[in-house]
Design a protein around this motif. Sequence first.
Motif, PDB file in Angstrom:
ATOM      1  N   SER A1242       0.848  -1.208   0.000  1.00  0.00           N
ATOM      2  CA  SER A1242       0.000   0.000   0.000  1.00  0.00           C
ATOM      3  C   SER A1242       0.876   1.248   0.000  1.00  0.00           C
ATOM      4  O   SER A1242       1.901   1.307   0.683  1.00  0.00           O
ATOM      5  N   GLY A1243       0.448   2.242  -0.801  1.00  0.00           N
ATOM      6  CA  GLY A1243       1.132   3.534  -0.838  1.00  0.00           C
ATOM      7  C   GLY A1243       0.307   4.577  -0.123  1.00  0.00           C
ATOM      8  O   GLY A1243      -0.915   4.656  -0.309  1.00  0.00           O
ATOM      9  N   LEU A1244       0.959   5.399   0.712  1.00  0.00           N
ATOM     10  CA  LEU A1244       0.259   6.369   1.550  1.00  0.00           C
ATOM     11  C   LEU A1244       0.588   7.789   1.148  1.00  0.00           C
ATOM     12  O   LEU A1244       1.620   8.055   0.541  1.00  0.00           O
ATOM     13  N   LYS A1245      -0.293   8.701   1.531  1.00  0.00           N
ATOM     14  CA  LYS A1245      -0.064  10.123   1.251  1.00  0.00           C
ATOM     15  C   LYS A1245       1.147  10.663   1.987  1.00  0.00           C
ATOM     16  O   LYS A1245       1.738  11.649   1.571  1.00  0.00           O
ATOM     17  N   ASP A1246       1.482  10.044   3.105  1.00  0.00           N
ATOM     18  CA  ASP A1246       2.624  10.540   3.880  1.00  0.00           C
ATOM     19  C   ASP A1246       3.958  10.101   3.277  1.00  0.00           C
ATOM     20  O   ASP A1246       4.993  10.163   3.931  1.00  0.00           O
ATOM     21  N   GLN A1247       3.922   9.634   2.019  1.00  0.00           N
ATOM     22  CA  GLN A1247       5.118   9.292   1.249  1.00  0.00           C
ATOM     23  C   GLN A1247       5.801   8.030   1.768  1.00  0.00           C
ATOM     24  O   GLN A1247       7.016   7.897   1.711  1.00  0.00           O
ATOM     25  N   SER A1248       4.999   7.085   2.224  1.00  0.00           N
ATOM     26  CA  SER A1248       5.538   5.807   2.674  1.00  0.00           C
ATOM     27  C   SER A1248       4.849   4.664   1.941  1.00  0.00           C
ATOM     28  O   SER A1248       3.767   4.819   1.372  1.00  0.00           O
ATOM     29  N   ILE A1249       5.521   3.518   1.963  1.00  0.00           N
ATOM     30  CA  ILE A1249       4.956   2.275   1.433  1.00  0.00           C
ATOM     31  C   ILE A1249       4.931   1.268   2.567  1.00  0.00           C
ATOM     32  O   ILE A1249       5.928   1.089   3.277  1.00  0.00           O
ATOM     33  N   LEU A1250       3.786   0.602   2.741  1.00  0.00           N
ATOM     34  CA  LEU A1250       3.609  -0.378   3.804  1.00  0.00           C
ATOM     35  C   LEU A1250       3.343  -1.740   3.189  1.00  0.00           C
ATOM     36  O   LEU A1250       2.700  -1.846   2.147  1.00  0.00           O
ATOM     37  N   VAL A1269       2.889   7.818  -3.600  1.00  0.00           N
ATOM     38  CA  VAL A1269       2.740   6.781  -4.614  1.00  0.00           C
ATOM     39  C   VAL A1269       1.315   6.813  -5.160  1.00  0.00           C
ATOM     40  O   VAL A1269       0.342   6.785  -4.403  1.00  0.00           O
ATOM     41  N   ASN A1270       1.177   6.867  -6.499  1.00  0.00           N
ATOM     42  CA  ASN A1270      -0.136   6.903  -7.137  1.00  0.00           C
ATOM     43  C   ASN A1270      -0.662   5.528  -7.485  1.00  0.00           C
ATOM     44  O   ASN A1270      -1.863   5.284  -7.448  1.00  0.00           O
ATOM     45  N   LYS A1271       0.241   4.634  -7.865  1.00  0.00           N
ATOM     46  CA  LYS A1271      -0.196   3.316  -8.324  1.00  0.00           C
ATOM     47  C   LYS A1271       0.899   2.302  -8.032  1.00  0.00           C
ATOM     48  O   LYS A1271       2.084   2.587  -8.170  1.00  0.00           O
ATOM     49  N   ILE A1272       0.482   1.084  -7.624  1.00  0.00           N
ATOM     50  CA  ILE A1272       1.419  -0.005  -7.372  1.00  0.00           C
ATOM     51  C   ILE A1272       1.014  -1.196  -8.231  1.00  0.00           C
ATOM     52  O   ILE A1272      -0.165  -1.584  -8.261  1.00  0.00           O
ATOM     53  N   ILE A1273       1.985  -1.771  -8.939  1.00  0.00           N
ATOM     54  CA  ILE A1273       1.750  -2.951  -9.765  1.00  0.00           C
ATOM     55  C   ILE A1273       2.708  -4.035  -9.294  1.00  0.00           C
ATOM     56  O   ILE A1273       3.929  -3.819  -9.219  1.00  0.00           O
ATOM     57  N   SER A1274       2.191  -5.196  -8.948  1.00  0.00           N
ATOM     58  CA  SER A1274       3.035  -6.258  -8.418  1.00  0.00           C
ATOM     59  C   SER A1274       3.886  -6.881  -9.513  1.00  0.00           C
ATOM     60  O   SER A1274       3.493  -6.957 -10.678  1.00  0.00           O
ATOM     61  N   THR A1275       5.071  -7.340  -9.108  1.00  0.00           N
ATOM     62  CA  THR A1275       5.971  -8.085  -9.990  1.00  0.00           C
ATOM     63  C   THR A1275       6.228  -9.444  -9.346  1.00  0.00           C
ATOM     64  O   THR A1275       5.663  -9.771  -8.297  1.00  0.00           O
ATOM     65  N   ALA A1276       7.090 -10.238  -9.964  1.00  0.00           N
ATOM     66  CA  ALA A1276       7.321 -11.593  -9.479  1.00  0.00           C
ATOM     67  C   ALA A1276       7.810 -11.616  -8.036  1.00  0.00           C
ATOM     68  O   ALA A1276       7.415 -12.483  -7.250  1.00  0.00           O
ATOM     69  N   ASP A1277       8.652 -10.651  -7.649  1.00  0.00           N
ATOM     70  CA  ASP A1277       9.201 -10.663  -6.292  1.00  0.00           C
ATOM     71  C   ASP A1277       9.024  -9.337  -5.558  1.00  0.00           C
ATOM     72  O   ASP A1277       9.632  -9.124  -4.518  1.00  0.00           O
ATOM     73  N   GLY A1278       8.210  -8.447  -6.091  1.00  0.00           N
ATOM     74  CA  GLY A1278       8.011  -7.153  -5.446  1.00  0.00           C
ATOM     75  C   GLY A1278       6.973  -6.336  -6.171  1.00  0.00           C
ATOM     76  O   GLY A1278       5.865  -6.814  -6.427  1.00  0.00           O
TER      77      GLY A1278
END
Length: 1354
Positions: A1242-1250, A1269-1278
């Motif tokens: 998850s990407g947060l407005k406080d500029q962190s990723i959890l 972060v506006n969008k997150i797309i999963s990859t094979a290992d991240g």
Amino acid sequence: MVDLQEDGCLDMEAQNFLTSLKVRITDNHPKLLKVHFVQWSQDLVNPKNRAHAKYLKELGEQFIATVNHQILERLRYQNKGNQMLGPFFQELHHHMAQCKDKCQVFCGREELLSRIGKAITANDGINHSPLVVFGPPGVGKTALMCKISERIQDFLGQKIVLVFRILGTSQASSNSCILLNSICLQVCLAYGLPLPPAQVMAVYSGAVQFFQDLLFMVSSRNVESLVLILDAFEELNLTYGAKGLTWLPKKCPPKVHLILSACSVESRTLKALQGVVTSSEAYFEVKPLSGEQGQKMIELLLSSVKRKLSPAQRDLLWASLPECGHPLRLKLAFDEAQRWASYTLPVSLATTVQQAMHQLCARLEELHGQVLVSHVLGYIVTARYGLSEAELKDVLSLDDEVLREVYQEWTPPSKDVLRFPPLLWVRLRRDLGDCLMKRPADGFMLLGLAHRQLTEVVKERYLSGQEKTRRHHLLCEFFTGAWSQGIKKPMTLPLLGKPLNFDRKVAPQPLWFSDTVANLRKLNELPSHLANSGRIEELKKDVLGNMDWISCRVLSSGITSMLEDFALCAEHLDCPELSLIRDAVQLSRPTIDCTVGMDKSIFYTEILARLYSFSSLYPALIGQLCHQCTRWFNAYPHPVLIPLCGFLLPPGGPLQEMLTGYHKGITAIEWSSNNKLLIVGSQNGVLVVWGMQERKSQVVHILTGHTGEVRCVKTFGQGNYAISASKDCTLRRWNLVSGKEKYVIRDGIFTDRKEPYFCCLHVDEKKKVVYSASGLKINAWNLETAEAIFHIVGDARDPWLWATVFPSSSEVVTLSKEGLVCTWDAHTGKSRSKHCLSNLKEEIWTSGVSLQKQGRIVVGSHSGSLLLISPKGSSLLEKVSTAVQLLVVSEDESLLAAGFGKYVRVFLADSKGFHRFMAVDLEHENTVEAAIIGPDNNVIVTGSLDAFIQVWSLSEQGTLLDIFDGMGTPGNMLACCGNTLVSASRNSSSFSVWDLAYNRKHKLSSPFLDRTGCAAVSHNGNYVYFPKIGDKNKITVWDSVEGEDHDILDASNEVRCLEVAEQMKLLFAGLISGTVLVFPLNSRQDVMCIPPPEAKKSVKCMALSRGEERLVIAYDNIVLVMDIRPEDPCPVIDGPTYTFYTQLPALISSIAVLTNYQVVYGMTNGEVFIYECAKSKVFPLEAPQGKVTCLEVSHKEQWAVSSSQESLLYLWDLELCKWKHTAFSRGIQCVCFSKDDKYVYSGLKDQSILVWNVSDGSLLAVQFVCATVNKIISTADGFIATTRHGYLIRERFQCPQPISASYDPLKNIKAACIIKTKKQEEILVVVRKQQGDSERVEEKQNSTNKISQVCVVI
């Protein structure tokens, strides 16, 4: 020990007595002594005797076990208490012991003591200057300062708190920042005040501000007087980032006394003090003793050791010291005299201190040999902080030249081990006597020379030319551990004549002694010795360019220490790679300072994500350093996100520094360009003056006096002076060279709560007048005398919103909120004219700017009108769409910029006024707060509430050159000096320094300029799709590898959302018209079109199923489900297969689709539903409250995750239609599942990723990425993530199994945490305080039995 008879037999009577004595001793101390029994024999001391060998082995094992036990017990005891207080009390004891020793023999100085005592007594109840005691070296200043500390209570006649330091005699008293920490800690403990906050005291400017605030706090208590006595001021080294005597208060408040001593030979120190303490009455000179007093001192010294001289010796002593009154010379003469036997008549003594030091060295050489004396003293002086006795003996054991001298006449006792005989050192140490001193540093007692004159003589005699390099070289070998742990060093002994390899048995030198104990001695010493011995490649690869070293240094000693190492070695190095590494460390400082404690993973992430992009450019150094980071991450035993690209602001780029001056929120910035000074005003009334040097900015002065927010600052007098205005209704004039306040003007401006935020200052240097203006009052004061010239009072019903002074026409011009323009005589304050802007009577004016050269002003209104006002009248320049909140003009007044809403429009001057310069307005994502035009009119820089600073080219008609990240704070203030830009915000105590002409070679690939937040990604992140800036009817295809536009797609209508089908190679664009366009990714084939179900319905959101067989399109309350079939040459889209209406007043805000035609959608009122298209059934899920902002389905379509505006994150079981976990986490922007559905990113407005664990809802990892972060797309290992800054983040998530029970991802982060699990019964709320040492745990009903880990990163 045994007694033998003449025939060699054992003396039994003596042995019985000895046995009885041993029994009594062991009975009295059973816990301390252990008895060993050895059968007596004639060859007992023979090493081959088995009984003797067994006894020695047992004794050695017992000794080692006992020492280990005592060390562990001591460490266990220290861990129970405050670890900070142990070294502090050791430091206190060190200085008190020295003070007591110096006071034992004291004579003379009574008249000087009396004068100083009277000055202290007279100053106790008033503001006063610090007192300075000065004199030549060796004249007795230290003894006098010790005597003052002994009698200080007699002078003040009351209880006092005494802080005494002999500077330079310990590590903690040699560095200005560490000294301030120590003093503040002692004062807080003495007065029962809260201890200094570690995060504030870690920064030099913060420590200075806390120290000065503490003095005023102590003064206001008006109880015990505080006395600070600091001896040997010239021995104090400035910490990195400090300049001059910033920390030294220019005036001490009542009940606070500061007494300093300085050497008059060190003219720079005394001159600097004279710049701060200007009163001649504050200086007390220490002069030599009279001949009579000198003789009395010698008698006292002899009496203290119970010695007397014969008449002949006494005559010789006085003849050698004619009228000598220097106590140091007398002490050295005493040291020589006490060695005389009563029957000897020695040679005459040296007459000067310098000669006496040479005489001492000559005597030592005669007794101990020139080689040993020169090397021992050389090592002690060459070492950066000195050497411990154990270290010195190890170093001598590595010194082949010394060992050859020692073993010239005899061979060592062992064929395998070669050590320097310790007895030789004991003898030399005895003969050095008081010339050798011990100072605490790094947990050791280090040897140093007690007298500066002896140090100078040692350098002259023993450290000239290559000798100094050799001493540094051998110290390098010792601190690198090159010959430790059994590694044998070859040597040729004189008597053997052939080279042999010997184990020197020196201590190993690891970076870490344990997981938490660093080798501070190695960290502090090795860089200096490598640099000075010419071992530059080792310095680069093993120290300054080695991540193990850098992390150890930063974690154990702080970032400042690492930066000091870079500065220490700078003169020996010219390496661009090391400059980049240094800057990366410096850029990581704000993140490290914001954490509670220090975590290695945070620091490694900062360095790797800043330097990754340079690894291919500089593979030998930075490439290896990045590899070291990756290797460390691979071995990390806890869950962690590992950067796979550079996504943090890199070094060598536009961001030069982020500086914190303990300002609270910043309210005013002003350049003094001539002196390269920056004045920063803050909400707490403090002004900090910074010396702005490239990447080496330093605090020059901290100006205190204002008690309210600083509202305005103006420099004058070629930048040497400044006037500041504050909400405390005062004006203060400052000397920026000395840092002193010249005067205070009370009621300088009028303020009240209802008054609009408006304040300005104008300085007319020619007429020596300063004008201050606020909403209801204008004042004029004499610039030199602060006498009032006139006051003009405004109308409270129609306050002024802007005012200016035209010196050329001697006019003051004001503009009121309702448009009344008034002119006043700038000499007398009398009214000249008043007129209302009649052509725009209904306007409410919001901003203004003066054109000094033209004698005109430009004003802006709430409705968007821009008006040019001149003595001849007014004319409308332009009408913009919204209120004009900002007006700025270039230095030559040829360009005008108007900020309105999120736009800036630029105008060019002409004969009639101004005309529009560019066809396109400059656009931000949010309201523009600040703008400034470059000195050459080639660029304009704008700052906005969107926390971005944008640099536009004026020579290229508004081309966007750069986007600078405001680190999450709005860009409220901008100031420019040449190519140096400073940005600041009222919401932050830090400000950023940018280089507008930085080397583009070190720039990351250009960002994609997406301001909508709806970017899509394809080809593993190689291409990014987003609505074009300035024309949202087009889609920009961005090549992230090359950092440039790849293509432009025409969408014919405004684009509202984008989705990429990676497998099908399709791009879906939802338009404001309701149409969905389908673009093939790999060809220029015809674009497909999906029409809307109803006219004039905008596409709200779209989603694809995990296998990309289904496409769902959502409008306000209508949903279309389409089928996608692979065909050649292009996939076919069928449908809509299903269409349904939500039939709810709330609108759809987020949507997802499953392969089996189930649709999950969230509403603006927070409700979430599952719709089975095949059965036309709706299953409501429990409402999470608040608008649903994002919704994602897992890859196996078992789970769904949603987040709401109310900061709630829900994990849904789609089969049961119930939530499994819910979490509180503010400002979630986007979420996605990992490929194996085990984790949620998850990407947060406080500029962190959890990162969350799907199985139990626990938080696994937190990472601050300095971008939303506006969008997150999963990859094979991240995952790959897009940010508001226009950069891609690529990371790998590593989660070792099982996870340690002690692991806490929030250990070093200030956060609030809540989690709720459906099947369990309790909620635990953990609120972590910033210091990390206090937790509050509250239990509530219906929640989980585990510690929550949902967080807000601050």
